[in-house]
Design an enzyme around this catalytic site. Structure first.
Site, PDB file in Angstrom:
ATOM      1  CD1 TRP A  22       2.752  -7.530   3.360  1.00  0.00           C
ATOM      2  CD2 TRP A  22       3.068  -8.981   5.035  1.00  0.00           C
ATOM      3  NE1 TRP A  22       2.255  -6.957   4.508  1.00  0.00           N
ATOM      4  CE2 TRP A  22       2.431  -7.831   5.556  1.00  0.00           C
ATOM      5  CE3 TRP A  22       3.368 -10.028   5.912  1.00  0.00           C
ATOM      6  CZ2 TRP A  22       2.091  -7.697   6.896  1.00  0.00           C
ATOM      7  CZ3 TRP A  22       3.033  -9.896   7.242  1.00  0.00           C
ATOM      8  CH2 TRP A  22       2.397  -8.738   7.730  1.00  0.00           C
ATOM      9  CG  ASP A  60      -1.570  -1.154   1.633  1.00  0.00           C
ATOM     10  OD1 ASP A  60      -1.501  -2.125   0.873  1.00  0.00           O
ATOM     11  OD2 ASP A  60      -2.208  -1.169   2.698  1.00  0.00           O
ATOM     12  CG  ASP A 108      -5.224   0.011   6.922  1.00  0.00           C
ATOM     13  OD1 ASP A 108      -4.160  -0.296   7.498  1.00  0.00           O
ATOM     14  OD2 ASP A 108      -5.870  -0.784   6.218  1.00  0.00           O
ATOM     15  CD1 TRP A 164      -4.308  -7.451  -0.345  1.00  0.00           C
ATOM     16  CD2 TRP A 164      -2.324  -8.473  -0.194  1.00  0.00           C
ATOM     17  NE1 TRP A 164      -3.451  -6.610   0.329  1.00  0.00           N
ATOM     18  CE2 TRP A 164      -2.227  -7.215   0.434  1.00  0.00           C
ATOM     19  CE3 TRP A 164      -1.190  -9.294  -0.244  1.00  0.00           C
ATOM     20  CZ2 TRP A 164      -1.046  -6.763   1.024  1.00  0.00           C
ATOM     21  CZ3 TRP A 164      -0.014  -8.836   0.351  1.00  0.00           C
ATOM     22  CH2 TRP A 164       0.046  -7.586   0.966  1.00  0.00           C
ATOM     23  CD  GLU A 209      -7.205  -4.903   4.180  1.00  0.00           C
ATOM     24  OE1 GLU A 209      -6.646  -5.676   4.950  1.00  0.00           O
ATOM     25  OE2 GLU A 209      -6.940  -4.879   2.973  1.00  0.00           O
TER      26      GLU A 209
HETATM   27  C1  FRU Z   1      -3.904  -3.578   2.779  1.00  0.00           C
HETATM   28  C2  FRU Z   1      -3.280  -3.980   4.097  1.00  0.00           C
HETATM   29  C3  FRU Z   1      -3.621  -2.982   5.180  1.00  0.00           C
HETATM   30  C4  FRU Z   1      -2.495  -3.167   6.156  1.00  0.00           C
HETATM   31  C5  FRU Z   1      -1.322  -3.427   5.248  1.00  0.00           C
HETATM   32  C6  FRU Z   1      -0.299  -4.365   5.804  1.00  0.00           C
HETATM   33  O1  FRU Z   1      -3.240  -4.072   1.667  1.00  0.00           O
HETATM   34  O2  FRU Z   1      -3.692  -5.282   4.447  1.00  0.00           O
HETATM   35  O3  FRU Z   1      -4.900  -3.158   5.734  1.00  0.00           O
HETATM   36  O4  FRU Z   1      -2.295  -2.049   6.961  1.00  0.00           O
HETATM   37  O5  FRU Z   1      -1.854  -3.962   4.053  1.00  0.00           O
HETATM   38  O6  FRU Z   1       0.810  -4.427   4.997  1.00  0.00           O
END
Ligand code: FRU
Length: 510
Positions: free
Chosen positions: A75, A51, A182, A315, A233
């Site tokens: 990730w 993000d 967020d 995702w 989110e």
């Molecule tokens: C969205 C998310 C957010 C979170 C972040 C973690 O893609 O899942 O909700 O803060 O990525 O990397």
């Protein structure tokens, strides 16, 4: 240390080859020219990104922070990476801004310019930049608690180069909601207070604060409205004007449950009174219908101009895409405008005008009748891998643009009159075997009632962004062709009148 000769030789050799590898990788990283490396879009030099975070305009500079894991191309424990730009087009990556700490990983959030020093972090007249983010505690998560996401702040007095985390963190404690994250914060001028828009599982919760340190709950929105195929989110809340009237737009990212599967960005148009958000209608609206735009929000502190940027990923397969040095890129920055299409209030997006700076050569055709597959001749053999296509068709009929290469890999972007839908077909656009959901045809409704079709495509080495009908319908789609898609053709189903077709080669931003 007592080394025998063989071990010593081996060690020297290993050190040399590791150094060689690093140097070779640095060289390729520097040139931003590896296979699939975007030439128009921001991507990190190396490693994993998701993000966009903390987007704020300050002292003539656009700041872009981003979810970043410097340890791998997948990730991991989240940091905030940092990049800056003067023009939204050329980016300079800076050192990492925020590192994980004892309270957890640094998840998504926003940044504000605290001009009135409400936080008290300013010193010697220096205006603080304040970042508001989620602390995600992996230990709490593993232990199965439900309060491992809390909101924290940090400030910078040197244009985001270094940050000090607030000693009183977290500033907003989790009341027992697993997905509590967020924060997007803005100054609500009318009420002289900060408003935080927070994603809280299946709804948005609004909080307010005088100083960014103490937060009061104002209201909740959305558990019975909008799309709910996944977790809410990365929200955003801002004002847009239409014919002199002010509206509020609430962006809510959703994963999964997007219109083409996986992650996507929905929005609501309504009013906000400093406490509560009230939508003008109950319809589900998507800012981008394509499979590959997510977590998009807007820059703060840009006045009436609202500029949006999303992560070009989904995702469903983001950690599997076939890049080697880094993973994923951002979309083109987009200017948002409110439009009224026969009573339907929509947010339309168009690529920011600044990308016009990159224009190189333009090829134009006008007023041509196209009956069969029409190969666009006269383009250079080596058309740059990045370009813009503007097509206007005089009537609303089946029409498509095929982007292809000498390997016969092809991507088709078009309109289907029968279903009244735009589509992007990446079935044969290149490598797709890394995930079964990747190849396919993605669709989006035509929302405009206009009597001619207008398509703008922003094409890069590994992505296409469709802005149809002046941005009323938008689709972002990534692809991995083995060679640039630099041959173009128009595919009609019956005779169509192409009013104009313009192909603009663009310079690389790197
Ligand atoms: C969205 C998310 C957010 C979170 C972040 C973690 O893609 O899942 O909700 O803060 O990525 O990397």
């Amino acid at each position: 240390m007592n080394l025998n000769f063989k071990t010593a030789v081996l060690l020297v050799f290993m050190t040399m080859s590791v150094q060689g590898l690093v140097i070779a990788q640095q060289r390729t990283a520097k040139s931003y020219d590896e296979p699939f490396r975007p030439q128009l879009h921001f991507s990190p030099k190396a490693h994993w990104m998701n993000d966009p975070n903390g987007m704020v305009y300050f002292n003539h500079t656009y700041h872009l922070f981003f979810q970043y894991y410097p340890g791998a191309t997948v990730w991991g424990p989240m940091h905030w990476g940092h990049a800056i730009s003067k023009d939204l087009v050329h980016w300079q990556e800076l050192p990492i801004a925020l590192y994980p700490d004892s309270l957890g990983y640094i998840f998504s959030g926003s940044a504000v310019v605290d001009s009135n020093n409400t936080s008290g972090f300013g010193k010697n007249g220096k205006i603080p930049l304040v970042a508001i983010f989620t602390h995600h505690d992996p230990k709490g998560e593993r232990a199965g608690t439900d309060n491992f996401q809390n909101e924290s702040i940090a400030y910078s007095l040197n244009e985001g180069r270094t940050w000090t985390k607030y000693s009183g963190n977290p500033v907003l404690k989790n009341p027992g909601i697993r997905d509590f994250r967020d924060p997007k914060v803005m100054w609500y001028a009318k009420g002289k207070k900060w408003v935080m828009t927070l994603a809280t599982k299946d709804r948005i919760t609004f909080y307010s604060s005088p100083d960014l340190k103490s937060w009061t709950k104002e209201s909740e929105f959305g558990n019975e409205i909008g799309a709910h195929g996944g977790v809410w989110e990365c929200p955003d809340l801002f004002q847009l004007k239409l014919k002199g009237r002010s509206y509020w737009v609430l962006i809510v990212n959703l994963n999964p449950g997007g219109p083409n599967g996986g992650s996507a960005t929905q929005y609501f148009v309504g009013q906000f009174d400093g406490k509560q958000f009230t939508p003008v209608d109950n319809s589900v609206k998507w800012l981008d219908y394509g499979p590959d735009e997510y977590a998009g929000v807007t820059w703060g502190n840009t006045g009436a101009r609202k500029i949006f940027l999303g992560w070009m990923g989904n995702w469903n397969y983001a950690t599997q895409v076939p890049t080697v040095m880094w993973r994923s890129a951002m979309t083109i920055p987009r200017e948002l405008k409110l439009i009224d299409d026969k009573g339907n209030l929509l947010v339309a997006s168009s690529p920011v005008k600044e990308i016009g700076k990159l224009s190189r050569v333009t090829f134009t055709r006008s007023n041509i009748e196209v009956r069969n597959r029409y190969v666009i001749k006269g383009l250079p053999q080596k058309l740059a891998a990045q370009y813009k296509v503007d097509l206007q068709v005089g009537s609303v009929k089946d029409a498509a643009i095929e982007l292809t290469n000498s390997n016969n890999e092809k991507l088709i972007v078009g309109f289907n009159k029968k279903t009244d839908q735009y589509f992007i077909d990446r079935t044969n656009a290149g490598i797709h075997d890394f995930n079964k959901d990747f190849a396919g045809i993605f669709t989006a409704p035509r929302l405009s009632e206009k009597r001619s079709l207008k398509l703008t495509l922003v094409v890069d080495r590994a992505s296409v962004e469709l802005f149809a009908d002046d941005g009323a319908t938008v689709m972002t789609c990534i692809f991995f062709s083995n060679k640039p898609l630099n041959k173009l053709a128009i595919l009609p189903a019956s005779t169509i009148d192409v009013k104009s077709l313009t192909i603009t080669e663009l310079n690389s931003i790197w």
